[in-house]
Design a protein around this motif. Structure first.
Motif, PDB file in Angstrom:
ATOM      1  N   MET A  75      -3.210  -5.542  -7.526  1.00  0.00           N
ATOM      2  CA  MET A  75      -3.968  -4.396  -7.273  1.00  0.00           C
ATOM      3  C   MET A  75      -5.400  -4.812  -6.704  1.00  0.00           C
ATOM      4  O   MET A  75      -5.796  -4.244  -5.933  1.00  0.00           O
ATOM      5  N   LEU A  87      -4.923  -5.508  -3.010  1.00  0.00           N
ATOM      6  CA  LEU A  87      -4.691  -4.292  -2.304  1.00  0.00           C
ATOM      7  C   LEU A  87      -5.853  -3.531  -2.215  1.00  0.00           C
ATOM      8  O   LEU A  87      -6.169  -2.790  -1.143  1.00  0.00           O
ATOM      9  N   THR A  88      -6.791  -3.354  -3.294  1.00  0.00           N
ATOM     10  CA  THR A  88      -7.788  -2.510  -3.436  1.00  0.00           C
ATOM     11  C   THR A  88      -9.258  -3.023  -2.888  1.00  0.00           C
ATOM     12  O   THR A  88     -10.064  -2.014  -2.700  1.00  0.00           O
ATOM     13  N   ALA A 100     -10.989  -4.517  -5.142  1.00  0.00           N
ATOM     14  CA  ALA A 100     -11.732  -4.387  -6.443  1.00  0.00           C
ATOM     15  C   ALA A 100     -11.688  -5.672  -7.106  1.00  0.00           C
ATOM     16  O   ALA A 100     -10.794  -6.553  -7.045  1.00  0.00           O
ATOM     17  N   THR A 145       0.622  -1.294  -0.021  1.00  0.00           N
ATOM     18  CA  THR A 145      -0.005   0.000   0.009  1.00  0.00           C
ATOM     19  C   THR A 145       0.892   1.078  -0.110  1.00  0.00           C
ATOM     20  O   THR A 145       1.812   1.309   0.497  1.00  0.00           O
ATOM     21  N   MET A 204      -6.718  -0.708 -12.541  1.00  0.00           N
ATOM     22  CA  MET A 204      -7.670  -1.216 -11.291  1.00  0.00           C
ATOM     23  C   MET A 204      -7.656   0.025 -10.574  1.00  0.00           C
ATOM     24  O   MET A 204      -8.319   0.042  -9.256  1.00  0.00           O
ATOM     25  N   GLU A 205      -7.363   1.225 -11.026  1.00  0.00           N
ATOM     26  CA  GLU A 205      -7.446   2.525 -10.375  1.00  0.00           C
ATOM     27  C   GLU A 205      -7.141   2.607  -9.040  1.00  0.00           C
ATOM     28  O   GLU A 205      -8.155   3.117  -8.163  1.00  0.00           O
ATOM     29  N   GLY A 206      -6.090   2.334  -8.382  1.00  0.00           N
ATOM     30  CA  GLY A 206      -5.541   2.086  -7.510  1.00  0.00           C
ATOM     31  C   GLY A 206      -4.266   2.692  -7.156  1.00  0.00           C
ATOM     32  O   GLY A 206      -3.433   2.907  -8.321  1.00  0.00           O
ATOM     33  N   THR A 207      -3.583   2.753  -6.078  1.00  0.00           N
ATOM     34  CA  THR A 207      -2.102   3.181  -5.890  1.00  0.00           C
ATOM     35  C   THR A 207      -1.497   2.030  -5.053  1.00  0.00           C
ATOM     36  O   THR A 207      -2.049   1.279  -4.316  1.00  0.00           O
ATOM     37  N   ALA A 208      -0.039   1.775  -5.233  1.00  0.00           N
ATOM     38  CA  ALA A 208       0.652   0.863  -4.638  1.00  0.00           C
ATOM     39  C   ALA A 208       2.244   1.314  -5.108  1.00  0.00           C
ATOM     40  O   ALA A 208       2.552   1.634  -6.090  1.00  0.00           O
TER      41      ALA A 208
END
Length: 271
Positions: free
Chosen positions: A108, A111-112, A114, A47, A76-80
């Protein structure tokens, strides 16, 4: 709290690859028996507030810029904070980039929270990404979106790459004609049953790839001549070739006997 997720991006191997046609949009229609080898890149994600990628490993020099890992992660429109340990050679016909992209999607998602995207949604990343995301042996059809599960017997693969890159576009352009689909895939009781079936199939991209890089024929023939090799063929659009073995001992001995300047690996054939 920091979360850490890890995924193995295994080498994708085309045991058979028939090119049966081409759509009006230029995409080729494929019919392929795909398996995975127990060797691959490793992607770790933790994360973080921004999306970053660090690449290390023996094959890291082949990657640069905005690669498939970052493109897949953005879907996946997330951050990592992503870290890729690059073991598989780049542009080598064993789906290294596609496997990395599939690993990024899985990391991802973990982590998210999704859901993983559908196969049709990841085709924009590459024809091999759906089967790599599926992660199991399959008959791959269409432009890579159709996947039918296949059960295969236990066996060992030796992968060998002479460290030449073969551009996919010119290989497909070198096709002289389109062929028939794969024969029906039966239940294989033994690895020899699989070999007998494979002898009635082909890799349609092997000949045009050899025209571009004749050393591919040397790699294939060298593998075929090793003790215990049941069959050898090129994977994907090259230049990596595979040899199929019944036992770990024979596979490891064969890999050790290959020229040291080649990239090579012995690994179990995994579904």
């Amino acid at each position: 709290m920091t979360t850490r997720i890890e995924a193995l991006a295994r080498a994708k191997v085309n045991l058979a690859l028939h090119v049966t046609g081409r759509r009006e949009d230029g995409y080729h229609l494929l019919d392929s028996l795909v398996v995975f080898a127990g060797v691959g890149d490793r992607l770790t994600g933790t994360t973080a507030d921004t999306l970053t990628l660090e690449v290390t490993g023996p094959e890291a020099a082949g990657l640069s810029g905005d690669n498939l890992v970052l493109r897949a992660a953005r879907l996946m429109e997330g951050t990592a904070a992503l870290h890729l340990e690059k073991v598989l050679p780049v542009a080598s016909g064993i789906g290294g980039g596609s496997a990395d992209a599939a690993a990024a999607l899985r990391v991802m998602a973990g982590l998210t929270g999704a859901p993983l995207p559908m196969a049709s949604d990841v085709l924009k990343l590459g024809a091999d990404v759906p089967v790599c995301l599926n992660g199991a042996s399959a008959r791959m059809g269409g432009v890579g979106e159709r996947l039918d599960p296949v059960l295969l017997p236990k066996g060992w693969l030796v992968l060998a790459n002479p460290r030449v890159q073969v551009p996919t576009g010119p290989v497909f352009k070198g096709l002289q004609a389109f062929g028939a689909a794969l024969p029906d895939i039966p239940a294989f009781a033994t690895v020899m049953d699989l070999v007998q079936w494979l002898r009635n199939t082909r890799n349609d991209l092997e000949a045009p790839a050899i025209t571009l890089q004749p050393i591919i024929a040397d790699v294939r023939d060298t593998l075929a001549a090793t003790t215990g090799c049941l069959m050898a063929r090129m994977s994907g659009s090259g230049a990596t070739c595979w040899g199929l073995f019944a036992s770990e001992r024979e596979a490891r001995a064969a890999a050790a006997a290959l020229p040291p300047e080649w990239w090579s690996a012995a690994a179990p054939m995994e579904g």
